[in-house]
Design an enzyme around this catalytic site. Structure first.
Site, PDB file in Angstrom:
ATOM      1  N   SER A  25       0.813  -1.222   0.000  1.00 14.00           N
ATOM      2  CA  SER A  25       0.000   0.000   0.000  1.00 14.00           C
ATOM      3  C   SER A  25       0.845   1.271   0.000  1.00 14.00           C
ATOM      4  O   SER A  25       0.429   2.296  -0.542  1.00 14.00           O
ATOM      5  CB  SER A  25      -0.968   0.003   1.183  1.00 14.00           C
ATOM      6  OG  SER A  25      -0.277  -0.170   2.398  1.00 14.00           O
ATOM      7  N   HIS A  48       2.351   5.070   4.284  1.00 17.60           N
ATOM      8  CA  HIS A  48       1.485   5.628   3.247  1.00 17.60           C
ATOM      9  C   HIS A  48       1.942   7.038   2.862  1.00 17.60           C
ATOM     10  O   HIS A  48       2.035   7.374   1.671  1.00 17.60           O
ATOM     11  CB  HIS A  48       0.038   5.666   3.729  1.00 17.60           C
ATOM     12  CG  HIS A  48      -0.550   4.313   3.927  1.00 17.60           C
ATOM     13  ND1 HIS A  48      -1.808   4.115   4.448  1.00 17.60           N
ATOM     14  CD2 HIS A  48      -0.063   3.075   3.669  1.00 17.60           C
ATOM     15  CE1 HIS A  48      -2.066   2.821   4.504  1.00 17.60           C
ATOM     16  NE2 HIS A  48      -1.013   2.176   4.040  1.00 17.60           N
TER      17      HIS A  48
END
Length: 373
Positions: free
Chosen positions: A178, A229
Site C-alpha cells: 500500500s 502511506h
C-alpha cells in the site's frame, strides 16, 4: 503498508481508493477518452516523409493496452503469498520476519534488503486481494500515463521510501504494497501538476477527497502504517518529478531534465542516509531496536536497549512496560542458581519498578527469594 492486524480491518483502508469506483459507465468512458486524447495530441511521430508539413505524415502512436508491469507485480505478490502460506502462514510474525518484513532493528543492523521485500509480503488473503485490486486499477492507469519502465521505477522507489518512513516512525513489523500504491497516487498528482486541465476533466476534486479519506483512515484506524502511506505518497511524487512524463505538453530542456533528476536523487539519498543512521543517543533507536530484539527472543540485549530507552524517555509508559517485560523474560528464560540469584533479583525489582502490575515478575521474585539471600 499494513502492520499485522486482524483481516477484517483491512477492508477499511481502501474504502473509496479507486478513482473509477462508483462512476457511471458513460462518465468513465468520457474520462478514458480524455486520457486517450492526451496521448494522441502529445504522442506524434513523423513517417518516412520528413518534409511533409501538411500533418498527413504524422500519426498517433499505438497506446499500449496490456499493463504488463502491473500484472507482473501482482503475479509476484500472489506467488510470494503462496510461499508464505505453505511455510507457516502469511499472518505468522516469525514467517513474515523470515521472508523480509520491515523491522527497524534489523534494518539498522544492516539488513537493507528489507527496504524492498515488505512491498511483496501480505498478511492474509484479504490484505492481498485489496492491494492487488488497488494496484491493478491505479497501476494500470500510471503505466498508461508514464510507460512501463517509469511505472516500475515509481512503484519500487515509492515502496522504498515508504519503508524508510516506517523505519523511522514505527517500531512495529509491517508488510504490504500500500505504501507503493500511495506512491502511484503521488505520480498521478505530478501528472495533474503538468496537465491540470486534463487532470480536472478526468478526475475532478474527487481524487483529492479519496486521498484525504485514506490518509485520515490510516491515522484513525489502529495498526495501519500511515507513516508508510505518507512516505510512499511523497516518494511517488518526487520520483515522477525526477523522471518526468514521457510526453510533456511543455517539454523540458536537457538541462532542466538533468536538474530535476538530480534534485530527486539528492532527496532520496539524503532521506536514506538520515533514516539508516539514527542517533545512538535517541530513545527511539533503543526502543525500536529493543522491541526487535525482544521479538527475536534475544532477551538480554533487548532488556539493555529498552532500559536505556526508558532512561532517555522516562515519561513514556509503553517504553517502561516493554522494558519490564524484557527484564522479566531475560530472567525467566534461564535456569536460576544460587549464584545467579542476586542478579536475577535486581532485574526483577527493576522490572517491578517500571511496571508494578507485572504479576509474573512478582511471582518469580518470590520464588527466587526462597533460595535464600
Amino acid at each position: 503498508m499494513f502492520q499485522r492486524i486482524p483481516s477484517h480491518r483491512f477492508f477499511a483502508e481502501y474504502f473509496g481508493i479507486l478513482v473509477r469506483q462508483c462512476q457511471p459507465k458513460s462518465c468513465a468512458s468520457d474520462r478514458r477518452s480524455n486520457l486517450r486524447s492526451y496521448h494522441m495530441e502529445t504522442e506524434m511521430r513523423p513517417t518516412d516523409h520528413p518534409n511533409d508539413d501538411t500533418g498527413a505524415g504524422q500519426q498517433p502512436l499505438q497506446v499500449q493496452r496490456i499493463p504488463v508491469i502491473t500484472l507482473s507485480l501482482i503475479a509476484i505478490t500472489v506467488v510470494v503469498y503462496m510461499i508464505l502460506t505453505l511455510n507457516g502462514g502469511s499472518q505468522n510474525t516469525q514467517v513474515l520476519l523470515r521472508y523480509g518484513a520491515k523491522d527497524s532493528g534489523l534494518i539498522w543492523e544492516g539488513q537493507y534488503w528489507r527496504l524492498i521485500t515488505p512491498i511483496f509480503l501480505h498478511a492474509g488473503l484479504t490484505h492481498l486481494i485489496l492491494n492487488a485490486f488497488s494496484l491493478f486499477q491505479l497501476g494500470s492507469l500510471i503505466e498508461f500515463m508514464y510507460g512501463r519502465t517509469r511505472m516500475l521505477v515509481i512503484f519500487l522507489a515509492s515502496g522504498f521510501l515508504a519503508t524508510l518512513a516506517s523505519t523511522l516512525a514505527s517500531p512495529n513489523i509491517s508488510v504490504g504494497a500500500s505504501g507503493a500504491i500511495f506512491g502511484l497516487f503521488g505520480a498521478l498528482f505530478y501528472f495533474g501538476l503538468r496537465n491540470p486541465v486534463i487532470f480536472r476533466a478526468v478526475f475532478g476534486v474527487r481524487i483529492y477527497m479519496v486521498l484525504a479519506l485514506n490518509l485520515i483512515m490510516g491515522v484513525v484506524i489502529p495498526n495501519i502504517d500511515s507513516f508508510a502511506h505518507l512516505g510512499g505518497l511523497v516518494g511517488g511524487f518526487v520520483t515522477a518529478f525526477g523522471l518526468g512524463l514521457p510526453r510533456e505538453r511543455l517539454p523540458r530542456s536537457p538541462k532542466t531534465k538533468i536538474a530535476y533528476a538530480v534534485c530527486a536523487a539528492v532527496f532520496f539519498l539524503g532521506f536514506t542516509l538520515y533514516a539508516l543512521n539514527p542517533s545512538k543517543n535517541s530513545w527511539r533507536y533503543h526502543y525500536y531496536s529493543g522491541q526487535s530484539l525482544l521479538m527475536r527472543s534475544n532477551y538480554a540485549r533487548a532488556a539493555e536497549r529498552l532500559v536505556r530507552a526508558n532512561e532517555l524517555k522516562p515519561d513514556n509508559e509503553k517504553v517502561a512496560e516493554l522494558a519490564a517485560i524484557a527484564l522479566y523474560a531475560d530472567v525467566a528464560s534461564k535456569p536460576i542458581t544460587v549464584n545467579d540469584a542476586s542478579v536475577a533479583r535486581a532485574k526483577l525489582k527493576k522490572a517491578l519498578q517500571l511496571n508494578p502490575q507485572l504479576e509474573e515478575a512478582q511471582a518469580l521474585l518470590d520464588r527466587i527469594n526462597q533460595l535464600g539471600p
